[in-house]
Design an enzyme around this catalytic site. Structure first.
Site, PDB file in Angstrom:
ATOM      1  N   ASP A 119      -0.658   0.136  -7.666  1.00  0.00           N
ATOM      2  CA  ASP A 119      -0.329  -0.776  -6.577  1.00  0.00           C
ATOM      3  C   ASP A 119       0.264   0.137  -5.517  1.00  0.00           C
ATOM      4  O   ASP A 119       1.377   0.646  -5.684  1.00  0.00           O
ATOM      5  CB  ASP A 119       0.712  -1.802  -7.027  1.00  0.00           C
ATOM      6  CG  ASP A 119       1.011  -2.785  -5.914  1.00  0.00           C
ATOM      7  OD1 ASP A 119       1.166  -2.341  -4.758  1.00  0.00           O
ATOM      8  OD2 ASP A 119       1.082  -3.993  -6.171  1.00  0.00           O
ATOM      9  N   HIS A 120      -0.474   0.383  -4.457  1.00  0.00           N
ATOM     10  CA  HIS A 120      -0.046   1.450  -3.555  1.00  0.00           C
ATOM     11  C   HIS A 120       1.288   1.148  -2.863  1.00  0.00           C
ATOM     12  O   HIS A 120       1.911   2.035  -2.323  1.00  0.00           O
ATOM     13  CB  HIS A 120      -1.147   1.805  -2.548  1.00  0.00           C
ATOM     14  CG  HIS A 120      -1.216   0.866  -1.381  1.00  0.00           C
ATOM     15  ND1 HIS A 120      -1.865  -0.332  -1.430  1.00  0.00           N
ATOM     16  CD2 HIS A 120      -0.702   0.940  -0.136  1.00  0.00           C
ATOM     17  CE1 HIS A 120      -1.742  -0.954  -0.269  1.00  0.00           C
ATOM     18  NE2 HIS A 120      -1.046  -0.202   0.541  1.00  0.00           N
ATOM     19  N   HIS A 176       1.206  -6.711  -4.340  1.00  0.00           N
ATOM     20  CA  HIS A 176       2.222  -6.132  -3.461  1.00  0.00           C
ATOM     21  C   HIS A 176       3.483  -7.003  -3.322  1.00  0.00           C
ATOM     22  O   HIS A 176       4.603  -6.525  -3.482  1.00  0.00           O
ATOM     23  CB  HIS A 176       1.649  -5.882  -2.064  1.00  0.00           C
ATOM     24  CG  HIS A 176       0.381  -5.084  -2.066  1.00  0.00           C
ATOM     25  ND1 HIS A 176       0.123  -4.114  -3.007  1.00  0.00           N
ATOM     26  CD2 HIS A 176      -0.705  -5.092  -1.262  1.00  0.00           C
ATOM     27  CE1 HIS A 176      -1.064  -3.565  -2.756  1.00  0.00           C
ATOM     28  NE2 HIS A 176      -1.584  -4.153  -1.710  1.00  0.00           N
TER      29      HIS A 176
HETATM   30  C1  BG6 Z   1      -4.315  -3.580   0.606  1.00  0.00           C
HETATM   31  C2  BG6 Z   1      -5.022  -4.828   1.029  1.00  0.00           C
HETATM   32  O1  BG6 Z   1      -4.057  -3.604  -0.771  1.00  0.00           O
HETATM   33  O2  BG6 Z   1      -3.090  -3.479   1.306  1.00  0.00           O
HETATM   34  C3  BG6 Z   1      -5.260  -4.820   2.527  1.00  0.00           C
HETATM   35  O3  BG6 Z   1      -6.263  -4.931   0.350  1.00  0.00           O
HETATM   36  C4  BG6 Z   1      -3.965  -4.597   3.264  1.00  0.00           C
HETATM   37  O4  BG6 Z   1      -5.877  -6.021   2.949  1.00  0.00           O
HETATM   38  C5  BG6 Z   1      -3.234  -3.383   2.707  1.00  0.00           C
HETATM   39  O5  BG6 Z   1      -4.273  -4.395   4.623  1.00  0.00           O
HETATM   40  C6  BG6 Z   1      -1.855  -3.264   3.308  1.00  0.00           C
HETATM   41  O6  BG6 Z   1      -1.315  -2.043   2.942  1.00  0.00           O
HETATM   42  P1  BG6 Z   1      -0.371  -1.257   3.916  1.00  0.00           P
HETATM   43  O7  BG6 Z   1       0.035  -0.051   3.135  1.00  0.00           O
HETATM   44  O8  BG6 Z   1      -1.162  -0.946   5.149  1.00  0.00           O
HETATM   45  O9  BG6 Z   1       0.751  -2.177   4.201  1.00  0.00           O
END
Ligand code: BG6
Length: 513
Positions: free
Chosen positions: A199-200, A262
């Site tokens: 989960d990035h 997230h």
């Molecule tokens: C991703 C989603 O996991 O997270 C995207 O699939 C979203 O739709 C993105 O834009 C948001 O990540 P960050 O790091 O740009 O807040």
């Protein structure tokens, strides 16, 4: 400027093990923009083993040289080197250890070729230990298939003290049932400790800082509960639309795309009990426990405690933009939500009766991810001629992005002969103290996988707990398609239903706290 003179290293900080990394989906956007630059940043920080090699695997008919060139170009474009120019010696070092395996991920023969390439050419030439990690940066439909085939070709078996690990990208499943099925399938081949569900958001510094903030300081934990906190808002607002991902997004929608992963990560880190240690399972046990304490919404709750929206055309940061239905690969009468808000309650002693308001959306007024902790009012009106509603309340905001930091709002006396209260803010900005280090957000996660630390990855039970909480919402929403989409203008803070959700509780959203 570096004002943080006292720094302490928490846990281990060592370079990754010697290993071969195989990226499935190596010609895609994620590899180009995030994974390759992150590997470069790790190497630059001396956290990538000198005995390392990368194999890109994809269906595109490319030669090894062409892929190498593509990979180096990606590093040059996206690695966030402070000096501006990438380090030529490091690029040359990478060039010697990048390989390409072309093939169809459904074809068993591909995996035997991959095995042959890895065993003979890649690890032999680079004197690499027999450790492998596979990064599945493919369409989700391939996750189960690739793991099964890795198993059949003997590529997932750990022997002689060497490891095999698999990083699986999101989305992990499409609903509760498919997430469970995927867990069952991959566990036929892999042990849980070999699986790294990414989960990035957990790669973000400020997300990791939630734990440090709460558990490495003694002053916050005593007030981190229902006695002092009125409610919590968690917002992940984006200004971008669906970009080129209409095809994926049409089937996902904002709820699946952002909430069970997230937003629930942010929720669980904010609300979990202190873990008994920072070992992976100790932390994940607490996260899972609190997610299990979240009330599962009834159909009535879905109607009164959730809101969904879809953006119409509008103006975002001064630029006119089209509505969701006019985006590429989106149906002209699409019912997919691009905005979600929901109120959740946690049934435990710490959080009973404290509402948590979660929201996320595309094409909103500003790019803001933050957690707002709204404290209760002071219990006594000492300032008799001030109406109680005018008295300031304390608000702590954890700013996740784009401005990383923490701020605390409190009341102060306005200087002068008259007793007047003003609201002031104390701000901590990461950058002021620690400067900025090159970071794509994936460095820490890749390093953790190479050192075997799964703390920042989702365990099977966490993923399933997340899906169980949103499944009732998905079911009701499916049964009752939205009537009034699109219902918010691009560039706004979302549909009025989301405002009403809080107004019913006598509260309002903090937009850009
Ligand atoms: C991703 C989603 O996991 O997270 C995207 O699939 C979203 O739709 C993105 O834009 C948001 O990540 P960050 O790091 O740009 O807040």
């Amino acid at each position: 400027m570096n004002l943080a003179t006292d720094t302490v290293t928490l846990g281990q900080s060592r370079a990754g093990d010697s290993c071969v990394m195989v990226i499935f989906g190596a010609t895609g956007d994620l590899t180009r923009r995030k994974l390759l630059p992150a590997l470069y940043n790790l190497a630059k920080a001396k956290l990538l083993s000198r005995k390392f090699a990368l194999v890109g695997a994809a269906v595109d008919p490319l030669s090894g040289d062409a892929f190498r060139e593509h990979a180096l170009e990606a590093i040059k474009t996206y690695a966030t080197d402070e000096a501006g120019e990438p380090d030529q010696d490091l690029l040359a070092w990478f060039a010697k250890r990048i390989y390409y395996a072309q093939g169809d991920f459904r074809d068993p023969e591909f995996y035997w070729r991959l095995k042959d390439l890895c065993c003979t050419e890649v690890s032999g030439k680079n004197a690499i230990d027999d450790n492998y990690f596979y990064y599945l940066a493919t369409a989700p439909a391939f996750f189960g298939e690739i793991v099964r085939q890795l198993g059949q070709a003997g590529l997932a078996k750990e022997e002689g003290g060497h490891w095999r690990r698999v990083i699986i990208e999101k989305p992990f499943g499409h609903d509760l049932e498919s997430a469970r099925a995927l867990n069952t399938d991959i566990k036929e081949v892999l042990k849980e400790r070999q699986i790294y569900r990414i989960d990035h958001y957990l790669g973000k510094e400020t997300v990791q800082n939630i734990m440090v903030f709460r558990f490495a300081n003694s002053i916050f934990e005593p007030i981190w509960n229902r006695r002092y906190i009125d409610h919590v808002q968690i917002t992940a607002a984006e200004t971008v639309g669906v970009e080129r991902r209409g095809g994926y997004y049409e089937n996902a929608g904002a709820m699946r795309d952002m909430v069970p992963n997230h937003l629930f990560q942010l929720l669980s880190l904010t609300t979990m009990e202190p873990p008994i240690s920072f070992a992976a399972d100790a932390v994940r046990d607490e996260q899972t426990k609190v997610l299990r304490a979240v009330q599962i919404p009834t159909p009535e709750d879905v109607l009164s405690k959730t809101a969904r929206g879809q953006y119409d055309e509008g103006v975002v940061q001064g630029e006119p933009v089209c509505g969701y239905r006019a985006e590429p690969d989106v149906a002209p009468d699409s019912k997919t939500e691009t905005f979600v808000a929901m109120r959740v309650m946690i049934d435990n002693w710490r959080w009973a009766d404290v509402p948590f308001y979660l929201r996320t959306g595309k094409r909103m007024a500003s790019r803001t991810t933050e957690i707002v902790i709204q404290f209760r009012r002071a219990p006594l009106v000492l300032f008799r001629n001030t109406a109680i509603e005018q008295l300031q309340t304390n608000r702590l905001v954890l700013h996740i992005q784009p401005n990383e930091g923490i701020s605390l709002q409190f009341g102060a006396k306005v200087p002068g002969p008259v007793m007047q209260l003003g609201s002031v803010r104390m701000d901590f900005n990461y950058q002021d103290y620690f400067g900025s280090t090159p970071n794509t957000g994936y460095e820490r996660l890749l390093l953790d996988c190479m050192t075997g630390d799964a703390t920042l990855f989702q365990r099977a039970d966490m993923v399933e707990a997340g899906w169980s909480l949103i499944q009732p919402v998905l079911d009701v929403w499916k049964a009752l398609p939205p009537r009034a989409f699109p219902n918010y203008a691009a560039g706004s803070w979302g549909p009025k239903e989301a405002d009403e959700l809080l107004e019913r509780d006598g509260r309002h959203w903090v937009n850009g706290g």
